[in-house]
Design a protein around this motif. Structure first.
Motif, PDB file in Angstrom:
ATOM      1  N   ASP A 139       0.990  -1.193   0.141  1.00 28.90           N
ATOM      2  CA  ASP A 139      -0.101  -0.147  -0.014  1.00 28.90           C
ATOM      3  C   ASP A 139       0.975   1.218   0.175  1.00 28.90           C
ATOM      4  O   ASP A 139       1.784   1.346   0.731  1.00 28.90           O
ATOM      5  CB  ASP A 139      -0.871  -0.131   1.195  1.00 28.90           C
ATOM      6  CG  ASP A 139      -1.843   1.204   1.325  1.00 28.90           C
ATOM      7  OD1 ASP A 139      -2.495   1.140   0.028  1.00 28.90           O
ATOM      8  OD2 ASP A 139      -1.975   1.846   2.290  1.00 28.90           O
ATOM      9  N   HIS A 140       0.523   2.214  -1.111  1.00 31.11           N
ATOM     10  CA  HIS A 140       1.442   3.512  -1.081  1.00 31.11           C
ATOM     11  C   HIS A 140       2.739   3.095  -1.292  1.00 31.11           C
ATOM     12  O   HIS A 140       3.780   3.960  -0.583  1.00 31.11           O
ATOM     13  CB  HIS A 140       1.270   4.237   0.259  1.00 31.11           C
ATOM     14  CG  HIS A 140      -0.063   5.082   0.093  1.00 31.11           C
ATOM     15  ND1 HIS A 140      -1.328   4.697   0.474  1.00 31.11           N
ATOM     16  CD2 HIS A 140      -0.228   6.208  -0.426  1.00 31.11           C
ATOM     17  CE1 HIS A 140      -2.135   5.850   0.039  1.00 31.11           C
ATOM     18  NE2 HIS A 140      -1.496   6.802  -0.498  1.00 31.11           N
ATOM     19  N   SER A 175      -5.008   1.820   2.366  1.00 31.67           N
ATOM     20  CA  SER A 175      -6.176   1.981   1.295  1.00 31.67           C
ATOM     21  C   SER A 175      -6.547   0.622   0.831  1.00 31.67           C
ATOM     22  O   SER A 175      -6.452   0.314  -0.144  1.00 31.67           O
ATOM     23  CB  SER A 175      -5.540   3.001   0.184  1.00 31.67           C
ATOM     24  OG  SER A 175      -4.983   3.931   0.828  1.00 31.67           O
TER      25      SER A 175
ATOM     26  N   ASN B 386       1.618   6.690   5.292  1.00 30.87           N
ATOM     27  CA  ASN B 386       0.878   7.026   3.987  1.00 30.87           C
ATOM     28  C   ASN B 386       1.732   8.353   3.453  1.00 30.87           C
ATOM     29  O   ASN B 386       1.838   8.473   2.274  1.00 30.87           O
ATOM     30  CB  ASN B 386      -0.537   7.163   4.051  1.00 30.87           C
ATOM     31  CG  ASN B 386      -1.138   5.904   4.202  1.00 30.87           C
ATOM     32  OD1 ASN B 386      -0.764   5.038   3.854  1.00 30.87           O
ATOM     33  ND2 ASN B 386      -2.263   6.169   4.893  1.00 30.87           N
TER      34      ASN B 386
END
Lengths: 236, 436
Positions: A139-140, A175, B386
């Motif tokens: 993710d990312h 996400s 993130n």
């Protein structure tokens, strides 16, 4: 069927390890096979790549030709679920990071009742052998490998539209959808609510009246639907 | 005629005496006065200045004046030629400054026409005496003199040939401007003067750029040496500590042997698994790395980690023994060190804030002829991974996080270096893959 892959350059210690495995497996009456090596040679490397069932590695940290750390790194590149037990002649304290990063089951110091500790570690390994042990996804641009035992629950944040994976050490916002993550979990995980997956191994109490689930780290959540209540009646 | 010569002589003598007095102040020597020799020199210099009053060519006047003063300073003060050259330059500048002040008062305050100076030689004498008086006030001031002395000492670090050229051009251009104000500019002269000044300063700028480059190189070398020195100092400190501990342990063992041999064996066993032993293994492990700049960087950071009680694992793969290090050129080496340095600093800052555990792992190995460097650390709870790619993002607060932007910049410009991030349990890893 359990496959024990042993690598230890010291012949006496190597023999002691094999004897311990044999003694324990005779009692358990579980089919098993030992693959014994004295060095991290080509044959050992082949055993890493071979699809042996339920591998339990018992490895020496340092042999004449290679370092056990390099070997374990190669194992983990494509196999996150096999169990690794390390034997070391050095101080265990320095290897906590290795234990967590490469997900070892145990680090055993050769100077301190190593056979007793090895027996305990093998017993623990047999309980979890063959199980899916790691939640792995990307993710990312970050690759996540989270041991399933460390996950307490996973919820959906409707505002951020992200899933929150709650572990012993941190919360990870990712996400991914809940169903995508659920597919990667083992049978210990259940939906307690359409927006929450719980690790049943970590659940301590369920208050059905107030709809509160309490986990072993004393954390609580109130995401519980009727379906979950029905399913867990008599279980907890 | 005799009266005119006398007025010229008095003016020249005052300038000559003042020049040598100013030079004396800036050389600050303890000179023994040789009355005969010094009087002759002062008279010779005065004579030259007097003769120059008849010359119309300002350039010859100025250059001759400057050279002669330098030569006489050398003889009187027994100083090196370049030092005399610098002091004479400062004396000349002082004269220009004093003349400017005097001109300002005469032309702007008292509104006296320049023609009067040309015609009236008595006024020329008075003006020379006035200018020398202004210089005397300057030179007598200890504060100004000390500062000028500092500047002279600073000049000694310059390239002598270059300095002489710059000083000569500066003195000509400054004097010419002044004489231009006095006697009017010729457009050709003005053009030549401008070109000379521009060339001079272009030359100075180019030299400064080269010098800056050299300084940066020296600075880098100095930092490398400093880092090595710090590392060695830390190693030495550890050795001293280790020796001290070994002595204590030997004393203890001697005592135990006298009492009970079994106790002594147990004690020795406990020492074998001592933490210090692990440190030695880690240091020898780091020393296996043959990329020397990277080795020194890791050694330096490792020592800091030890000081901060960070639990460290360093593993240099044996496969690196067969690696051809010539594949790593200077630029790639620099980029690798920059990235590793930033990742290690970030890892250290991250674990330092972690009260429970402080762990860092460094792994270097070869994989399919690619050099791989992995830096791992445990992290604090609820770190937002993130945002880690965002410029200037940091969990460490403001004015942090720009290291990762530098890394991103290097990665964007070097397609042979790739960075992967991963999380395994509570360990965050940065993997650098270098393709050849």
């Amino acid at each position: 069927m359990v496959s024990f892959v042993v690598c230890e350059d010291n012949q006496i210690i190597n023999k002691n390890i094999v004897d311990t495995i044999n003694k324990l497996m005779m009692k358990n009456k579980i089919p098993y096979k030992n693959y014994v090596f004295y060095d991290y040679n080509k044959n050992f490397m082949k055993s890493i790549d071979s699809k042996l069932p339920n591998k339990i590695y018992i490895l020496d940290i340092e042999t004449p030709s290679a370092s056990g750390i390099d070997v374990v790194r190669k194992i983990r590149e494509h196999d996150l679920n096999s169990i690794i037990i390390f034997l070391t002649a050095h101080d265990e304290l320095g290897y906590t990071i290795l234990k967590q990063e490469f997900m070892f089951l145990a680090f055993i110091c050769k100077f301190d009742d190593y056979l007793g500790k090895l027996e305990k570690a093998i017993k623990k390994a047999l309980k979890i052998a063959g199980q899916k042990r790691v939640l792995s996804f990307s993710d990312h641009g970050i690759i996540y490998n989270l041991p399933l035992d460390d996950i307490i629950y996973i919820t959906r944040d409707s505002v951020d539209r992200k899933c929150i994976i709650k572990t012993d050490y941190s919360e990870f916002k990712v996400s991914k959808s809940l169903s995508e993550l659920f597919e990667q979990l083992n049978e210990n995980f259940k939906f307690s609510h359409r927006a929450c997956i719980v690790n049943m191994e970590r659940v301590r109490t369920i208050d059905k009246k107030n709809k509160i689930i309490t986990f072993d780290n004393k954390e609580t959540i109130d995401l519980m639907n009727d379906e979950f209540k029905k399913e867990v009646v008599g279980v907890k | 005629m005799i009266g005119k010569l006398f007025e010229y002589f008095i003016g020249a003598l005052s300038v000559s005496v003042c020049s040598f007095y100013a030079s004396y102040r800036y050389f600050s020597p303890e000179i023994k006065v040789n009355l005969k020799k010094h009087t002759i020199i002062i008279l010779l210099y005065s004579l030259y200045l007097m003769l120059m009053y008849f010359s119309e060519d300002s350039f010859i006047r100025i250059i001759g004046n400057y050279c002669l003063l330098t030569m006489f300073n050398c003889i009187i003060f027994k100083e090196k030629i370049y030092r005399s050259y610098i002091v004479s330059f400062i004396v000349m500048i002082l004269f220009l400054l004093a003349e400017s002040i005097f001109s300002f008062f005469v032309l702007k305050i008292f509104m006296i026409n320049m023609e009067v100076f040309r015609e009236n030689y008595f006024i020329t004498m008075i003006s020379n005496i006035s200018i020398t008086s202004i210089i005397y006030i300057f030179v007598k001031n200890d504060c100004v003199t000390n500062k000028i002395n500092k500047v002279i000492n600073y000049f000694e670090y310059f390239n002598i040939n270059r300095l002489c050229l710059i000083l000569l051009i500066s003195i000509i251009s400054l004097s010419s401007f002044l004489y231009g104000i006095y006697f009017g500019f010729s457009s050709v002269m003005f053009l030549i003067l401008n070109i000379v000044v521009i060339i001079n300063y272009i030359f100075v700028i180019i030299e400064m750029v080269f010098e800056k480059k050299e300084v940066l190189m020296f600075e880098k070398k100095y930092n490398d040496i400093k880092n090595n020195l710090e590392t060695n100092q830390m190693l030495l400190k550890k050795e001293i500590y280790s020796n001290h501990e070994n002595n204590n342990n030997l004393i203890s063992i001697r005592g135990l042997i006298q009492n009970d041999k079994n106790d002594a064996i147990d004690y020795i066993n406990s020492l074998i698994v001592d933490k210090r032993k692990n440190n030695d293994i880690k240091i020898s492990n780091i020393n296996k790395l043959k990329i020397y700049s990277l080795r020194e960087l890791i050694m330096n950071k490792y020592m800091k980690m030890e000081e901060k009680s960070i639990e460290t694992v360093v593993n240099i793969d044996k496969s690196l023994e067969s690696f051809d290090y010539n594949k790593i050129d200077i630029e790639l080496n620099k980029n690798i060190c920059t990235i590793v340095g930033i990742f290690l600093d970030n890892a250290m800052q991250e674990v330092e804030n972690n009260e429970k555990q402080k762990m860092i792992g460094i792994y270097i190995y070869l994989e399919k002829q690619k050099l791989i460097i992995v830096i791992s650390n445990n992290f604090r709870t609820n770190k937002d991974f993130n945002k880690i790619e965002d410029d200037g993002f940091s969990t460490k607060g403001e004015n942090h996080g720009y290291g990762l932007s530098i890394v991103k910049n290097i990665l964007d410009n070097n397609k042979n270096i790739v960075n992967y991030k991963s999380i395994a349990a509570n360990i965050f890893s940065q993997k650098i893959v270098i393709k050849f």
